[in-house]
Design a protein around this motif. Structure first.
Motif, PDB file in Angstrom:
ATOM      1  N   ASP A  38      43.132 -26.237 -77.792  1.00 24.24           N
ATOM      2  CA  ASP A  38      41.771 -25.967 -78.241  1.00 24.24           C
ATOM      3  C   ASP A  38      41.736 -25.506 -79.694  1.00 24.24           C
ATOM      4  O   ASP A  38      40.682 -25.481 -80.320  1.00 24.24           O
ATOM      5  N   ARG A  41      40.726 -28.753 -84.262  1.00 27.60           N
ATOM      6  CA  ARG A  41      39.362 -29.187 -84.463  1.00 27.60           C
ATOM      7  C   ARG A  41      39.373 -30.570 -85.096  1.00 27.60           C
ATOM      8  O   ARG A  41      40.403 -31.052 -85.539  1.00 27.60           O
ATOM      9  N   ASP A 129      30.688 -25.526 -74.464  1.00 28.23           N
ATOM     10  CA  ASP A 129      32.044 -25.044 -74.191  1.00 28.23           C
ATOM     11  C   ASP A 129      32.166 -23.619 -74.690  1.00 28.23           C
ATOM     12  O   ASP A 129      32.300 -23.384 -75.895  1.00 28.23           O
ATOM     13  N   THR A 132      30.598 -22.315 -78.027  1.00 30.49           N
ATOM     14  CA  THR A 132      30.327 -23.411 -78.946  1.00 30.49           C
ATOM     15  C   THR A 132      29.652 -24.565 -78.224  1.00 30.49           C
ATOM     16  O   THR A 132      29.655 -24.648 -77.001  1.00 30.49           O
ATOM     17  N   ILE A 134      29.910 -28.808 -78.416  1.00 31.12           N
ATOM     18  CA  ILE A 134      30.785 -29.861 -78.906  1.00 31.12           C
ATOM     19  C   ILE A 134      29.978 -31.146 -79.080  1.00 31.12           C
ATOM     20  O   ILE A 134      29.280 -31.583 -78.165  1.00 31.12           O
ATOM     21  N   ARG A 154      32.588 -28.808 -83.495  1.00 30.91           N
ATOM     22  CA  ARG A 154      32.045 -27.667 -82.744  1.00 30.91           C
ATOM     23  C   ARG A 154      31.120 -26.850 -83.630  1.00 30.91           C
ATOM     24  O   ARG A 154      31.420 -26.638 -84.806  1.00 30.91           O
TER      25      ARG A 154
END
Length: 275
Positions: A38, A41, A129, A132, A134, A154
């Motif tokens: 995760d 990005r 998520d 955030t 997405i 995000r």
């Protein structure tokens, strides 16, 4: 015109982490591995162990073991110059498999593109998520002056129109939990965030959309609407926005807002989820 998310808001906040530790079914090692993935990005091509360690707030030695394991499994790949890691095909396959099941993207994109062309804006479809939203699809007009956020980007829930629209549409229990996470993540910023969210909830009831006029990034204006995608999935949201000097408050509320609301209603009608 380029806008970027200011934080990596997806990490599990301290308050929630303490509750998770009380759950005997929760596998901490797995959660840490997923946090490593995760950390990447859409703007991150390569990350080293030190950068991942800072993003995950984990010791570098722990991160080294996690990245080694993820590399062995194909979820990470060592960069050509060995300066760090990039996402591997196993990770990309998971993401593509998830996107392929989202029929709503196929329905939404032509409608989004039409609005983008008419409004000279960026129109995006997003899912939630943690703290955030997405981007899972993006439509842009031909004008070069748009917000440069792509598939996989995000943005924060608290200060964006898309995130606020999600909060307005999700259940009260989920909204309360998300707000608890926000408070635990940054107690000093929480009073301002709470005031903005409470204002946006009232606004959504009155206007049928959420707004963010310079509240996420000073030079960006946007509006957002959430809808029910069906299939037991949580709400999704669509935003319309761009540079504040080309997309003013009046244009977004008077011209773009009815079109954006109509898209959400048309999607719910097509998906059989209209109230």
């Amino acid at each position: 015109m380029k806008a970027t998310a200011s934080t990596r808001g997806g990490k599990t906040p301290p308050g929630k982490a303490s509750r998770i530790k009380e759950d005997r079914h929760f596998v901490t090692a797995l959660a840490r591995g997923l946090d490593v993935l995760d950390s990447f990005r859409s703007s991150d091509r390569i990350l080293g162990n030190q950068e991942i360690s800072r993003a995950c707030k984990l010791p570098k030695s722990t991160v080294s073991r996690l990245t080694y394991t993820l590399t062995k499994l194909g979820y990470l790949v060592i960069a050509e110059d060995k300066a760090g890691y990039r996402l591997g095909h196993a990770t990309l396959s998971l993401g593509m498999a998830a996107l392929a099941r989202l029929d709503v993207r196929k329905l939404a994109h032509p409608l989004m593109q039409q609005l983008a062309d008419v409004s000279k804006a960026t129109v995006a479809l997003g899912s939630h998520d943690r703290l955030t939203m997405i981007y899972i699809d993006v439509a842009r007009s031909a004008t070069p002056l748009t917000v440069a956020l792509d598939l996989g980007s995000r943005i924060p829930v608290a200060t964006t129109a898309m995130g606020r629209a999600y909060l307005a549409r999700c259940s009260e229990a989920e909204r309360s939990d998300i707000m608890d996470q926000m408070r635990a993540q940054d107690a000093s910023a929480w009073p301002g965030l709470r005031a903005g969210i409470e204002k946006s909830l009232r606004e959504y009831g009155k206007l049928g959309c959420s707004t963010s006029f310079g509240e996420w990034q000073k030079e960006v204006n946007s509006i957002g609407v959430a809808f029910n995608p069906g299939g037991g999935r949580p709400p999704m949201a669509i935003n319309c926005g761009g540079p504040a000097f080309t997309l003013g408050r009046e244009f977004l509320l008077q011209t773009a807002r009815p079109e954006l609301i109509a898209i959400a209603r048309q999607l719910e009608a097509s998906l059989g989820t209209a109230p």
